[in-house]
Design an enzyme around this catalytic site. Structure first.
Site, PDB file in Angstrom:
ATOM      1  N   HIS A 127      -9.807   0.715   5.006  1.00 26.84           N
ATOM      2  CA  HIS A 127      -8.518   0.918   5.673  1.00 26.84           C
ATOM      3  C   HIS A 127      -8.708   1.868   6.853  1.00 26.84           C
ATOM      4  O   HIS A 127      -9.508   2.803   6.802  1.00 26.84           O
ATOM      5  CB  HIS A 127      -7.503   1.495   4.686  1.00 26.84           C
ATOM      6  CG  HIS A 127      -6.102   1.486   5.195  1.00 26.84           C
ATOM      7  ND1 HIS A 127      -5.617   2.450   6.049  1.00 26.84           N
ATOM      8  CD2 HIS A 127      -5.076   0.614   4.984  1.00 26.84           C
ATOM      9  CE1 HIS A 127      -4.356   2.181   6.334  1.00 26.84           C
ATOM     10  NE2 HIS A 127      -4.001   1.075   5.704  1.00 26.84           N
ATOM     11  N   GLU A 151      -5.514  -5.529  10.073  1.00 29.91           N
ATOM     12  CA  GLU A 151      -4.521  -4.504  10.390  1.00 29.91           C
ATOM     13  C   GLU A 151      -4.874  -3.852  11.722  1.00 29.91           C
ATOM     14  O   GLU A 151      -5.691  -2.925  11.758  1.00 29.91           O
ATOM     15  CB  GLU A 151      -4.500  -3.429   9.302  1.00 29.91           C
ATOM     16  CG  GLU A 151      -3.893  -3.852   7.994  1.00 29.91           C
ATOM     17  CD  GLU A 151      -3.606  -2.635   7.116  1.00 29.91           C
ATOM     18  OE1 GLU A 151      -2.435  -2.404   6.793  1.00 29.91           O
ATOM     19  OE2 GLU A 151      -4.553  -1.911   6.777  1.00 29.91           O
ATOM     20  N   SER A 183       3.057  -2.613  10.455  1.00 36.62           N
ATOM     21  CA  SER A 183       4.512  -2.560  10.689  1.00 36.62           C
ATOM     22  C   SER A 183       5.209  -3.844  10.259  1.00 36.62           C
ATOM     23  O   SER A 183       6.104  -4.349  10.938  1.00 36.62           O
ATOM     24  CB  SER A 183       4.804  -2.252  12.160  1.00 36.62           C
ATOM     25  OG  SER A 183       4.329  -0.964  12.513  1.00 36.62           O
ATOM     26  N   ASN A 185       0.860  -1.188   0.000  1.00 38.82           N
ATOM     27  CA  ASN A 185       0.000   0.000   0.000  1.00 38.82           C
ATOM     28  C   ASN A 185       0.895   1.235   0.000  1.00 38.82           C
ATOM     29  O   ASN A 185       1.491   1.579   1.017  1.00 38.82           O
ATOM     30  CB  ASN A 185      -0.908  -0.011   1.234  1.00 38.82           C
ATOM     31  CG  ASN A 185      -1.759   1.248   1.343  1.00 38.82           C
ATOM     32  OD1 ASN A 185      -1.893   2.008   0.380  1.00 38.82           O
ATOM     33  ND2 ASN A 185      -2.332   1.475   2.510  1.00 38.82           N
ATOM     34  N   TRP A 186       0.964   1.902  -1.140  1.00 37.00           N
ATOM     35  CA  TRP A 186       1.844   3.068  -1.277  1.00 37.00           C
ATOM     36  C   TRP A 186       1.279   4.317  -0.611  1.00 37.00           C
ATOM     37  O   TRP A 186       1.974   5.337  -0.547  1.00 37.00           O
ATOM     38  CB  TRP A 186       2.071   3.354  -2.755  1.00 37.00           C
ATOM     39  CG  TRP A 186       3.086   2.467  -3.399  1.00 37.00           C
ATOM     40  CD1 TRP A 186       3.816   1.463  -2.805  1.00 37.00           C
ATOM     41  CD2 TRP A 186       3.498   2.502  -4.774  1.00 37.00           C
ATOM     42  NE1 TRP A 186       4.642   0.872  -3.717  1.00 37.00           N
ATOM     43  CE2 TRP A 186       4.471   1.492  -4.941  1.00 37.00           C
ATOM     44  CE3 TRP A 186       3.141   3.279  -5.871  1.00 37.00           C
ATOM     45  CZ2 TRP A 186       5.092   1.249  -6.165  1.00 37.00           C
ATOM     46  CZ3 TRP A 186       3.744   3.038  -7.088  1.00 37.00           C
ATOM     47  CH2 TRP A 186       4.712   2.038  -7.229  1.00 37.00           C
ATOM     48  N   LYS A 187       0.025   4.267  -0.178  1.00 37.03           N
ATOM     49  CA  LYS A 187      -0.598   5.433   0.446  1.00 37.03           C
ATOM     50  C   LYS A 187      -0.438   6.660  -0.472  1.00 37.03           C
ATOM     51  O   LYS A 187      -0.604   6.540  -1.679  1.00 37.03           O
ATOM     52  CB  LYS A 187      -0.026   5.645   1.836  1.00 37.03           C
ATOM     53  CG  LYS A 187      -0.117   4.364   2.685  1.00 37.03           C
ATOM     54  CD  LYS A 187       0.137   4.573   4.135  1.00 37.03           C
ATOM     55  CE  LYS A 187      -0.008   3.247   4.867  1.00 37.03           C
ATOM     56  NZ  LYS A 187       0.010   3.391   6.328  1.00 37.03           N
ATOM     57  N   GLY A 242       2.031   1.869  11.085  1.00 36.19           N
ATOM     58  CA  GLY A 242       2.957   2.997  11.033  1.00 36.19           C
ATOM     59  C   GLY A 242       3.566   3.373  12.367  1.00 36.19           C
ATOM     60  O   GLY A 242       4.169   4.436  12.501  1.00 36.19           O
TER      61      GLY A 242
END
EC number: 5.3.1.1
Length: 268
Positions: free
Chosen positions: A98, A170, A216, A13-15, A176
């Site tokens: 998400h 998640e 993470s 997921n490149w966000k 993060g």
């Protein structure tokens, strides 16, 4: 339940990172190093502005996914992303639910459900994200919380469409933050998710359901995570932005697949 028949999934997921040139450079570097899709399923979820160029340049073993889609196919919805248009671009997957969408944009379980139904209607494969907060975890309410998220998100989804859906667990407290659930803890939670889906549908259909772990994930812990019996892959955030790291994740999945084949004397 074992996952020997389910191909591992490595999803990045490149966000809101990478511009067009950076994205193309990444794709060109990894295209011919990504393992065969029969060994590992590999997906990149990119910003909507990058989807067209990435689909046009993706290699045979890489799939491109969107990070969001609206709950209507078209209409007067300024700024939204049409699932119908995603399909027209050649996009196959879409992330839904998400935690960043839930927290920053107020997306509810009911809205995620509407988006999921519309994505399925347009022949997209949704990756449904679930996860509890630290407060929920500390109050020992994780199981109940995830079951509620799951039940509401899958409302009115027919059993025959379940095979199109992937689930990503998640934990919000691990995204993060550098913190992560232990592989064993993640495995147990994902087992509970699978059991809940079994209760909602059937044991037979759940045998093919892929459930990923995200939060993470790094090169240091990916093998330990993928080794877990209930975990079918990983959804990786910022650690997927570097080509070396991303390819390391795919190779870890291939290595595990090869080891399983040898252990059970099966052809890979």
């Amino acid at each position: 339940m074992n996952n020997l028949k389910r191909i591992k999934v490595i999803a990045g997921n490149w966000k809101m990172y990478k511009d067009k040139n950076e994205a193309l450079e990444f794709i060109q570097k990894v295209n011919f190093s990504i393992p065969n899709s029969k060994e590992v399923e590999t997906i990149i979820f990119a910003q909507s502005t990058l989807l067209d160029v990435l689909v046009q340049n993706q290699g045979p073993n890489l799939k491109i996914g969107a990070q969001n889609a609206f709950h209507e196919s078209e209409g007067a919805f300024t700024g939204e992303i049409s699932p119908l248009n995603l399909v027209s671009l050649g996009v196959k997957y879409v992330l839904l639910g998400h935690s960043e969408r839930r927290v920053l944009f107020g997306e509810t379980d009911q809205l995620v459900n509407l988006k999921l139904l519309k994505a399925l209607q347009n022949n997209l494969s949704p990756v449904l994200c679930l996860g509890e907060t630290l407060e929920t975890k500390e109050n020992n309410k994780t199981k109940e919380f995830l079951e509620k998220q799951l039940t509401q998100a899958l409302k009115d989804v027919p059993q025959e469409d379940l095979e199109k859906i992937l689930i990503a667990y998640e934990p919000v407290w691990a995204i993060g933050t550098g913190k992560t659930a232990s592989p064993q803890e993640a495995n147990q939670t994902i087992k509970q998710i699978r059991e809940k889906v079994t209760n909602l549908y059937s044991a037979q259909v759940v045998q093919s359901l892929k459930i990923l772990y995200g939060g993470s994930v790094s090169s240091n812990n990916v093998e330990a995570i993928l080794e877990q019996n209930e975990i079918d892959g990983v959804l990786v955030g910022k650690a997927s932005l570097e080509t070396k790291d991303f390819l390391n994740f795919t190779q870890a999945a291939v290595k595990l697949s090869s080891n399983c084949c040898q252990h059970f004397d099966k052809k890979c």
